[in-house]
Design an enzyme around this catalytic site. Structure first.
Site, PDB file in Angstrom:
ATOM      1  N   SER A 117       0.621  -1.029  -0.133  1.00 37.00           N
ATOM      2  CA  SER A 117       0.181  -0.202  -0.257  1.00 37.00           C
ATOM      3  C   SER A 117       0.562   1.016  -0.420  1.00 37.00           C
ATOM      4  O   SER A 117       2.089   1.057   0.528  1.00 37.00           O
ATOM      5  CB  SER A 117      -0.775   0.343   1.355  1.00 37.00           C
ATOM      6  N   TYR A 141      -2.771   0.073  10.438  1.00 33.37           N
ATOM      7  CA  TYR A 141      -2.929  -0.570   8.993  1.00 33.37           C
ATOM      8  C   TYR A 141      -1.820  -0.736   7.694  1.00 33.37           C
ATOM      9  O   TYR A 141      -0.643  -1.334   7.353  1.00 33.37           O
ATOM     10  CB  TYR A 141      -4.312  -0.679   8.359  1.00 33.37           C
ATOM     11  N   LYS A 145       1.422  -2.900   7.054  1.00 27.83           N
ATOM     12  CA  LYS A 145       1.888  -3.576   5.341  1.00 27.83           C
ATOM     13  C   LYS A 145       3.420  -2.891   5.222  1.00 27.83           C
ATOM     14  O   LYS A 145       4.248  -3.967   4.519  1.00 27.83           O
ATOM     15  CB  LYS A 145       1.384  -2.383   4.655  1.00 27.83           C
TER      16      LYS A 145
END
Length: 336
Positions: A117, A141, A145
């Site tokens: 991402s 989040y 990643k």
């Protein structure tokens, strides 16, 4: 090429699967159906299970010993939820990926595409980033990643596995053939929320209007999901060339190279939808950041890939999908 797609029943994974089928490849789908849909797997080998379940993975490779590559799309992705439930996100996105990759190495997998991402970047003053920009994920989040990318790079040094981390910007759109699209009942991204507001006849909350952008709203690089799928196809077909020589892992940005603010995106939506949606300035959500868009040409150089679809295309295809969605996913009828 036979390719295992983990998370292949979700929005992006299912679109990748369709793109591979259209190009003559054979996807094998693994998904626990927490957010994915069984309907998206019709006509493809499908295994319901968790990426950390060794028994399921061993069965997949026993029944498909010719799997030549793996695409890892399985993850939780909602930023505010990750702020509220970081343990859950680190377990699902990081710990289970470690188990997954351990099992892949044990089964002889040497090619892995990881769905990363662009949220891992710390944007500079003009909100553009390339693959060498500073990394500083601003939410749990994003940090999952970031951690997984670092973990995979270490694993690639010590094992036969090689890794391409494809850093997505902001996916919109649907499969142009309307086989798959956004499948969650309550979308978390801007376009899904815009469609909800449009259908309900209520204003669209713009979360954050005090960013140092040209109009105060966040800025994004909206990339069509079919373009993302095409990038995966190209990455699989050129994998050995991209990672030739001493390179064991690398990252590639997948974006259009054009920054669109949230307010500009609403204007584009209103042009396509016809009936305009009003905006409601709202506070930032936990974990939100101003955003970024890519200035990188690495995808063009290494994969021969450039985004072909416009923001308008993405909005139009998403609206078309929502008109068809109840036929394909009838349990979602009225839940939009």
């Amino acid at each position: 090429m036979k390719t295992l797609i983990a998370g292949g029943a979700g929005f992006i994974g299912s679109t990748i699967a369709s793109c591979l089928v259209d190009a003559g490849h054979e996807p094998v789908i693994l998904d626990n159906l927490v957010t994915g849909r069984r309907e998206f797997c019709a006509g493809k080998p499908f295994y319901e299970g968790d990426i950390a379940d060794r028994t399921v993975l061993d069965r997949i490779f026993a029944e498909h010993p010719d799997i030549a590559a793996v695409v890892h799309c399985a993850a939780l992705i909602v930023v505010p939820e990750s702020v509220r439930h970081p343990i859950h996100y680190y377990r699902e996105n990081v710990a289970k990926t470690l188990e997954f990759v351990d099992h892949l190495v044990a089964n002889g997998v040497t090619r892995l595409l990881f769905s990363s991402s662009a949220s891992i970047y710390r944007p500079n003053g003009d909100f553009t980033v390339d693959e060498d920009s500073a990394i500083a994920g601003m939410s749990p989040y994003a940090r999952t990643k970031q951690i997984v990318e670092e973990m995979l790079a270490d694993i690639a040094v010590a094992t036969p596995m090689r890794v391409l981390s494809l850093r997505y910007f902001n996916p919109i759109g649907a499969d142009p053939k309307m086989r798959t699209g956004l499948q969650v009942p309550s979308p978390s991204h801007a376009l899904g929320k815009l469609i909800e507001a449009h259908r309900a006849g209520r204003p669209f909350p713009v979360t954050g209007v005090d960013y140092p952008t040209r109009d105060g709203s966040g800025i994004r690089d909206y990339v069509h999901v079919w373009d993302l799928a095409d990038a995966h196809l190209r990455a699989l077909e050129t994998f050995d060339t991209v990672l030739a020589g001493e390179s064991r892992s690398t990252a590639i940005n997948l974006g259009t190279g054009t920054g669109t603010t949230v307010l500009e995106f609403v204007e584009a939506f209103n042009r396509v939808a016809g009936t305009p949606v009003a905006v409601l300035p709202s506070p930032r959500r936990p974990g939100d950041q101003a955003g970024a868009y890519t200035r990188s040409h690495r995808a063009a150089r290494l994969l021969g890939w450039r985004a072909e679809h416009s923001v308008t295309d993405g909005i139009r295809d998403t609206l078309a999908w929502f008109e068809r969605r109840d036929e394909i996913l009838p349990d979602l009828a009225g839940r939009r």
